[in-house]
Design an enzyme around this catalytic site. Structure first.
Site, short mmCIF file in Angstrom:
data_model
loop_
_atom_site.label_atom_id
_atom_site.label_comp_id
_atom_site.label_asym_id
_atom_site.label_seq_id
_atom_site.Cartn_x
_atom_site.Cartn_y
_atom_site.Cartn_z
N LYS A 1 38.13 46.26 60.43
CA LYS A 1 39.48 46.07 59.89
C LYS A 1 39.57 44.70 59.22
O LYS A 1 39.15 43.69 59.80
CB LYS A 1 40.50 46.14 61.02
CG LYS A 1 41.91 45.79 60.63
CD LYS A 1 42.82 45.82 61.86
CE LYS A 1 44.23 45.41 61.54
NZ LYS A 1 45.09 45.48 62.71
N SER B 1 38.29 51.86 42.46
CA SER B 1 37.75 51.36 43.72
C SER B 1 38.56 50.14 44.15
O SER B 1 39.54 49.78 43.52
CB SER B 1 36.28 50.98 43.58
OG SER B 1 36.15 49.94 42.64
N TYR C 1 36.75 53.60 47.76
CA TYR C 1 35.47 53.02 48.18
C TYR C 1 35.45 51.55 47.79
O TYR C 1 36.22 51.09 46.96
CB TYR C 1 34.29 53.78 47.56
CG TYR C 1 34.23 53.69 46.05
CD1 TYR C 1 33.47 52.71 45.42
CD2 TYR C 1 34.92 54.60 45.27
CE1 TYR C 1 33.42 52.63 44.04
CE2 TYR C 1 34.87 54.53 43.89
CZ TYR C 1 34.11 53.55 43.28
OH TYR C 1 34.06 53.48 41.91
#
Length: 124
Positions: free
Chosen positions: A9, A25, A58
């Site tokens: 995280k 992205s 991504y």
């Protein structure tokens, strides 16, 4: 049985730029990715805590030490420069291992500098 658990995280990274005319992205400073045990091309879930949007995309490596966080392609419509994000990656892990697994967490300041990590992070 495998379970899906939070692996890493990045907490409250600030958007520093947007680029709508890009293939799509999320670009993040390479140093931050390394500390969070995230790699280029990894699928992540992103939560914009400023406006409530949530999406999957991504990762792309940004310039080391730059503090950059850039929304690219269609995700550029989901936030603004200055918005705060939480970036989450997950792992499939065996139930036995999952019971003792500790996610890596990286906390950032207003300038996207690392101010704290949890004890699960390896030191360089």
């Amino acid at each position: 049985m495998l379970r899906s658990l939070l692996k890493s995280k990045i907490h409250q990274i600030k958007v520093t730029d947007k680029n709508l005319n890009y293939e799509g992205s999320l670009t993040i400073d390479e140093d931050i990715l390394k500390k969070a045990d995230m790699i280029e091309g990894e699928m992540v879930q992103v939560v914009n805590i400023t406006n409530g949007n949530r999406w999957e995309t991504y990762l792309m490596k940004g310039k080391k030490g730059s503090g950059e966080c850039i929304l690219n392609g269609g995700t550029a419509r989901l936030g603004e420069v200055g918005d705060k994000l939480i970036v989450l990656s997950f792992v499939f892990i065996d139930t036995t291992q999952a019971r003792s697994f500790i996610a890596k967490k990286v906390f950032l300041d207003e300038n996207n500098r690392i101010i704290k990590t949890n004890n699960a992070l390896k030191t360089d």
